[in-house]
Design a protein around this motif. Structure first.
Motif, short mmCIF file in Angstrom:
data_model
loop_
_atom_site.label_atom_id
_atom_site.label_comp_id
_atom_site.label_asym_id
_atom_site.label_seq_id
_atom_site.Cartn_x
_atom_site.Cartn_y
_atom_site.Cartn_z
N THR A 179 0.88 -1.01 -0.06
CA THR A 179 -0.02 0.00 -0.08
C THR A 179 0.87 1.22 -0.13
O THR A 179 2.08 1.28 0.17
CB THR A 179 -0.84 -0.20 1.10
OG1 THR A 179 -0.19 0.01 2.59
CG2 THR A 179 -1.87 -1.13 1.21
N GLU A 238 -6.03 -5.32 3.27
CA GLU A 238 -4.78 -4.73 2.87
C GLU A 238 -4.14 -3.54 4.02
O GLU A 238 -3.19 -3.23 3.81
CB GLU A 238 -4.80 -3.80 1.36
CG GLU A 238 -5.00 -4.67 0.42
CD GLU A 238 -4.83 -3.65 -0.93
OE1 GLU A 238 -5.02 -2.62 -0.84
OE2 GLU A 238 -4.79 -4.26 -1.94
N ARG A 239 -5.08 -3.37 4.99
CA ARG A 239 -4.58 -2.60 6.04
C ARG A 239 -3.65 -3.37 6.92
O ARG A 239 -3.84 -4.62 7.34
CB ARG A 239 -5.88 -2.02 6.81
CG ARG A 239 -6.69 -1.22 5.81
CD ARG A 239 -6.01 -0.13 4.85
NE ARG A 239 -5.28 0.60 5.63
CZ ARG A 239 -4.21 0.99 5.20
NH1 ARG A 239 -3.63 1.01 3.83
NH2 ARG A 239 -3.30 1.93 5.92
#
Length: 537
Positions: free
Chosen positions: A294, A445-446
């Motif tokens: 990310t 995705e965090r």
């Protein structure tokens, strides 16, 4: 010691940040101990918190004392070294000993089961290091009280078996003097998370058999570089951390799989989170996680090419350079890297709860087998709850899992007869609450972080409450079947542990942080249900 940039965007941001720092004369000013670097509001705190800059030299005065302590312990057959200390009073010593491959039992917990494990390890051969900067750390006080009673009941004189490390003038110093314990005073002008090269890191490591003189040698070798405007690894690392954070890359993924240093990210986690997580800003360290790719990640690798920044060097130099880097990053981030304004709140909440006749208990929102859920949730089972929590994480946020459990209990899991090491590891992983982090990370995705309570309260707990308002929190507690009484206190370890969990939960809720508590009515079965639910679609 070398810091190298392996990604163009990081190199550009770091170059810009370093230019600003050099233009203001920051490297030389920090090396000289200038307390004005972080602004007028931070000056008084910084003036009494910069003693870590000279520890590679000043701590050499301890070497004869450490040699004498270690020699006497060996002569008395005290080979089981137990360290009772929290946060900065234990993390560095554990890294030193793990890296040196010397045994050290660390008690940085209030979990009755984990404490009972330590108590079962040969009391006759035990030397207890009681380590607390303030001299009033509640967990450490409990550990000392428990060991004092056990020593007395076994007919073993605690004097000669207890070594106290604390600041001058603390209540623990007075207690040590009165009891005749060996006492090593740490320099007052060093904060806990900057104390790796002080008595807090060195005393337990030396007793365990680590080469602490070599540690100081490696740190002293890099010390002259920290006043330079170029060729300064502390400046290079600090510029990368601050430059990336100011550009929005404030999630610090720590990678160390190829490093000969064992466990350094756990120490870095405390240093970075507690130093920068305040005033609604900060850098979030993420340990034992794979990068998600990310835009807000910065991957820093210890002795590995898998990352945006590579940091190479021996452990003593790593300690000093990371401390310098975080302090120097604070000047650009506009924070005081030496205070921890939100840590006390959870402690105060815990004390208030312990003063009640009974700890408050609400009805659970739902029960899923051996797991009860508490908090403002609409889900009716664990798979639904996990989906709900992950959906609640903001685009720039994170999920934090905190577990007030025995972090060694997974090793009690049954393994098949004749199992090889890989099969044993698989069995342990599927009994380990920390595996929940990896399973939930696969679904988002965090960043997903994991902390053992109450240890994280002395570490990332500051970031959770003082950092950006973008965290979602999942707390795990467990039923206690065999409690441990605390001599001279009106509570047991189990009651203290639950009060600490509820106290921190209250601090999060007061700030509007989304938080849910899962309580395991049966710990082993509860962990199994958590991990199974995390894998359900």
């Amino acid at each position: 010691m070398e810091v190298s940039y392996r990604e163009e965007g990081v190199a550009s941001a770091a170059s810009s940040a370093a230019g600003r720092l050099v233009a203001d004369g920051v490297p030389a000013r920090l090396a000289a101990g200038d307390p004005t670097l972080w602004g007028e509001d931070a000056e008084a705190e910084a003036a009494v918190r910069l003693g870590w800059l000279t520890l590679p030299r000043s701590s050499r005065e301890l070497l004869p004392v450490l040699g004498e302590l270690a020699g006497r312990a060996r002569a008395a057959g005290l080979t089981n070294v137990v360290l009772a200390g929290m946060g900065g009073s234990s993390l560095a010593a554990q890294v030193i000993c793990d890296t040196a491959d010397v045994p050290l039992t660390v008690l940085d917990t209030s979990d009755p089961g984990q404490v009972r494990r330590a108590l079962a390890e040969g009391l006759e051969s035990t030397v207890l290091v009681v380590s607390s900067k303030s001299g009033s750390t509640v967990e450490t006080d409990c550990h000392l009280r428990i060991y004092e009673r056990l020593f007395a009941e076994a007919g073993l004189a605690p004097a000669g078996r207890v070594v106290v490390v604390t600041d001058p003038g603390s209540p623990l110093e007075r207690r040590a003097v009165a009891a005749g314990y060996d006492l090593v005073l740490a320099p007052h002008g060093v904060g806990g998370r900057y104390s790796a090269l002080s008595a807090f890191g060195l005393v337990p490591a030396a007793l365990a058999g680590a080469d602490v003189e070599r540690l100081l040698d490696d740190a002293e070798e890099v010390l002259p570089l920290l006043s330079l405007d170029s060729g300064n690894p502390g400046l290079d690392l600090g510029a990368a951390l601050a430059g990336a954070a100011l550009a929005g890359r404030d999630k610090l993924i720590l990678e160390d799989q190829l490093s000969a240093i064992t466990g350094l990210p756990d120490w870095i986690e405390q240093l970075v989170a507690e130093s920068t997580g305040k005033q609604g800003r900060g850098i979030l360290p993420v340990v034992a996680a794979d990068p998600a790719g990310t835009d807000d990640e910065l991957v820093v690798a210890i002795e590995s090419d898998v990352g945006d920044v590579r940091v190479d060097g021996p452990l003593g130099a790593q300690f000093l350079v990371w401390e310098y880097a975080v302090a120097i990053a604070g000047t650009l981030l506009g924070i005081d890297p030496f205070d921890q304004p939100n840590v006390a709140e959870s402690k105060e909440n815990t004390a208030a709860l312990l003063a009640l006749p009974d700890l408050p208990t609400d009805a659970p929102a739902f029960a899923d087998g051996p797991v009860e859920a508490y908090g403002p949730v609409t889900a009716k089972d664990l798979p639904g709850l996990f989906a709900e929590l992950l959906d609640a994480v903001p685009d720039d946020g994170y999920l934090a899992i905190t577990a007030y459990l025995d972090r060694l209990a997974a090793f009690d899991a049954p393994v098949p007869d004749g199992a090889d090491f890989e099969q044993m590891t698989d069995a342990w992983m599927m009994a380990d609450p920390a595996t929940l982090r990896a399973l939930l990370a696969l679904r988002t995705e965090r960043p997903v972080t994991f902390g053992w309570g109450p240890r994280f309260l002395h570490s990332t707990g500051q970031y959770h409450k003082g950092g950006p308002q973008n965290g979602v929190f999942l707390q795990i507690t467990g039923a206690v079947t065999e409690d441990v009484a605390v001599p001279g206190r009106p509570y047991t370890l189990g009651r203290l542990q639950l009060a600490q969990a509820l106290g921190d939960l209250g601090a999060l809720e007061t700030r509007g942080r989304p938080a849910v508590r899962l309580h395991l009515t049966d710990r082993a079965a509860g962990v199994a249900r958590l991990l199974a639910a995390a894998q359900e679609a």
